[in-house]
Design a protein around this motif. Structure first.
Motif, PDB file in Angstrom:
ATOM      1  N   LEU A  19       0.829  -1.203   0.000  1.00 48.51           N
ATOM      2  CA  LEU A  19       0.000   0.000   0.000  1.00 48.51           C
ATOM      3  C   LEU A  19       0.865   1.255   0.000  1.00 48.51           C
ATOM      4  CD1 LEU A  19      -2.753  -1.085   2.566  1.00 48.51           C
ATOM      5  CD2 LEU A  19      -2.950  -0.980   0.068  1.00 48.51           C
ATOM      6  N   GLY A  20       2.008   1.175   0.674  1.00 45.17           N
ATOM      7  CA  GLY A  20       2.893   2.335   0.745  1.00 45.17           C
ATOM      8  C   GLY A  20       3.449   2.748  -0.595  1.00 45.17           C
ATOM      9  N   GLN A  25      -2.422  -5.866  -5.672  1.00 45.04           N
ATOM     10  CA  GLN A  25      -1.916  -7.230  -5.520  1.00 45.04           C
ATOM     11  C   GLN A  25      -1.479  -7.797  -6.867  1.00 45.04           C
ATOM     12  OE1 GLN A  25      -5.082  -9.374  -3.553  1.00 45.04           O
ATOM     13  NE2 GLN A  25      -4.274  -8.905  -1.502  1.00 45.04           N
ATOM     14  N   ALA A  26      -2.234  -7.496  -7.917  1.00 41.46           N
ATOM     15  CA  ALA A  26      -1.891  -8.005  -9.244  1.00 41.46           C
ATOM     16  C   ALA A  26      -0.572  -7.416  -9.735  1.00 41.46           C
ATOM     17  CB  ALA A  26      -3.009  -7.676 -10.230  1.00 41.46           C
ATOM     18  N   GLU A  27      -0.362  -6.129  -9.494  1.00 43.16           N
ATOM     19  CA  GLU A  27       0.877  -5.491  -9.935  1.00 43.16           C
ATOM     20  C   GLU A  27       2.086  -6.062  -9.190  1.00 43.16           C
ATOM     21  OE1 GLU A  27      -0.787  -1.054 -11.215  1.00 43.16           O
ATOM     22  OE2 GLU A  27      -0.427  -1.533  -9.098  1.00 43.16           O
ATOM     23  N   LEU A  61       9.175  -3.958  -3.218  1.00 44.36           N
ATOM     24  CA  LEU A  61       8.502  -3.025  -2.308  1.00 44.36           C
ATOM     25  C   LEU A  61       9.442  -1.965  -1.748  1.00 44.36           C
ATOM     26  CD1 LEU A  61       6.384  -5.682  -0.385  1.00 44.36           C
ATOM     27  CD2 LEU A  61       5.554  -4.042  -2.101  1.00 44.36           C
ATOM     28  N   ASP A  62      10.735  -2.058  -2.094  1.00 45.30           N
ATOM     29  CA  ASP A  62      11.738  -1.092  -1.657  1.00 45.30           C
ATOM     30  C   ASP A  62      11.805  -1.017  -0.134  1.00 45.30           C
ATOM     31  OD1 ASP A  62      13.777   0.775  -1.924  1.00 45.30           O
ATOM     32  OD2 ASP A  62      12.407   2.489  -2.030  1.00 45.30           O
ATOM     33  N   GLU A  90      -3.282   9.403  -1.350  1.00 47.35           N
ATOM     34  CA  GLU A  90      -1.886   9.777  -1.529  1.00 47.35           C
ATOM     35  C   GLU A  90      -1.242  10.105  -0.185  1.00 47.35           C
ATOM     36  OE1 GLU A  90       1.749  10.392  -2.911  1.00 47.35           O
ATOM     37  OE2 GLU A  90       0.079   9.516  -4.017  1.00 47.35           O
ATOM     38  N   ALA A  91      -1.980  10.788   0.689  1.00 52.53           N
ATOM     39  CA  ALA A  91      -1.456  11.088   2.022  1.00 52.53           C
ATOM     40  C   ALA A  91      -1.212   9.803   2.803  1.00 52.53           C
ATOM     41  CB  ALA A  91      -2.422  12.000   2.777  1.00 52.53           C
ATOM     42  N   ALA A  92      -2.101   8.835   2.641  1.00 53.66           N
ATOM     43  CA  ALA A  92      -1.921   7.558   3.331  1.00 53.66           C
ATOM     44  C   ALA A  92      -0.662   6.852   2.843  1.00 53.66           C
ATOM     45  CB  ALA A  92      -3.147   6.674   3.110  1.00 53.66           C
ATOM     46  N   ARG A  93      -0.387   6.932   1.538  1.00 51.75           N
ATOM     47  CA  ARG A  93       0.833   6.316   1.013  1.00 51.75           C
ATOM     48  C   ARG A  93       2.075   7.028   1.540  1.00 51.75           C
ATOM     49  NH1 ARG A  93      -2.363   5.453  -3.689  1.00 51.75           N
ATOM     50  NH2 ARG A  93      -1.729   7.436  -4.607  1.00 51.75           N
TER      51      ARG A  93
END
Length: 364
Positions: A19-20, A25-27, A61-62, A90-93
């Motif tokens: 999510l970050g 999930q597919a990507e 996921l870095d 976007e703020a949540a990410r």
């Protein structure tokens, strides 16, 4: 590698990291060569991950492998600007990426402690009650007095926070900042994206979460709303950075703008923070403060006010001085490799900056 009961933790960490970075999930499945349903099972803790898949997941996921394997401490605070945008994806990410960086930073600090090269100061906590902004400002003055500062400027907020028991990392991520306390270790991250005054305000704010307590603690007026508690911590940060006592006497000839510019430059605060403190000191009324806030002084005005002296705090320096020394000590004792030392210092040096070792000093 992982106990049977811990796969749910691994799955949740993978989900949070996904999510970050804003992946579906597919990507994520495409990036690591798995089917989407396998990712869903992994995140649910219903499927184990082998070592190769774990490496691929961390890369996609870095994040570090350690981040995926261990649940991070729950006591995390964020700057109010992020909290105000909780419903914004976007703020949540941005918030999640800060959390990931914060968790990795905690691991770095803990590694130096376990290596025996870093002895952290005990986190400082204000002993009195904090029920209002006035109490928060009193706490800031208490902290200043505890370090013998009085009303003098804090030369380096990163070093000051380290002495208070909180280790700050400046990172190249969007957002503001975040902090956590894990046992007796307190860490914070501050985004390098904002201007210097904002970075210092964010760092002081995160220090306030430590000194005053936070939303997970019983110490800071828990009967108040989150917004009210954040306002109290903002008041602490403002008084810590630029105490009202610094505004001695009235403004010059009823036009104190130049004096406030000088104070903002000397104490390295934002213009808006300096104006709010000037109003509290009685230098300005609310109407004048609002008028002055419409036009921010130029960089040339700020620099001219302090004789064009360099202002490096939370700019070129990315990690605290005591921590930096601990990393170098660990490298000299062969406790970490050169590449790991560079990594631990987060871009503050390159491998070319490390002293050359004599062949006799190299480990076999």
């Amino acid at each position: 590698m992982v106990d049977d009961g811990d796969w749910a933790t691994v799955g949740e960490q993978i989900r949070q990291a996904r999510l970050g970075v804003g992946l579906s999930q597919a990507e994520l499945a495409t990036r690591i060569g798995l089917d989407r349903t396998m990712i869903a099972k992994v995140e649910a803790g219903a499927r184990r991950v082998d070592a190769l898949e774990l490496v691929r997941l961390a890369s996609a996921l870095d994040v570090t492998i350690d981040y995926l394997l261990h649940r991070r401490p729950a006591v995390v605070s964020h700057r109010a600007e992020l909290l105000a945008e909780d419903n914004n994806a976007e703020a949540a990410r941005r918030s999640q990426r800060l959390d990931i960086a914060l968790s990795a930073w905690l691991g770095d600090v803990r590694q130096m402690i376990e290596a025996g090269t870093l002895r952290p100061n005990t986190p400082m906590r204000y002993p009195g009650p904090v029920e209002s902004e006035a109490d928060a400002r009193t706490a800031a003055r208490w902290l200043r007095e505890a370090h013998g500062l009085g009303k003098e400027p804090i030369t380096t907020l990163m070093g000051f926070s380290e002495r208070c028991g909180q280790y700050i990392l400046v990172i190249d991520l969007p957002g503001d900042g975040a902090s956590l306390i894990d046992g007796d270790i307190a860490v914070a991250v501050v985004s390098a994206k904002g201007d210097p005054g904002r970075r210092r305000a964010t760092a002081a704010h995160e220090l306030g979460h430590l000194v005053l307590g936070d939303e997970y603690s019983s110490d800071l007026a828990v009967h108040l709303s989150r917004a009210d508690r954040e306002s109290m911590i903002n008041a602490f940060a403002a008084e810590l950075l630029l105490p009202v006592a610094a505004f001695s006497g009235p403004g010059t000839d009823g036009n104190p703008r130049e004096q406030i510019i000088h104070l903002a430059a000397t104490y390295r605060t934002s213009w808006s923070l300096a104006l709010r403190q000037a109003e509290l000191a009685g230098w300005l009324d609310a109407t004048t403060r609002r008028s002055l806030s419409q036009v921010t002084p130029t960089q040339a005005e700020f620099m001219d006010a302090v004789g064009w002296a360099p202002q490096p705090d939370l700019n070129g320096v990315r990690v605290p001085p005591g921590y930096s020394h601990a990393v170098m000590q660990a490298w000299r004792r062969d406790l970490v490799t050169g590449p790991r030392a560079v990594e631990l210092l987060h871009g503050q040096i390159t491998s070319d900056d490390l002293p050359r070792r004599d062949d006799a000093d190299l480990p076999l």
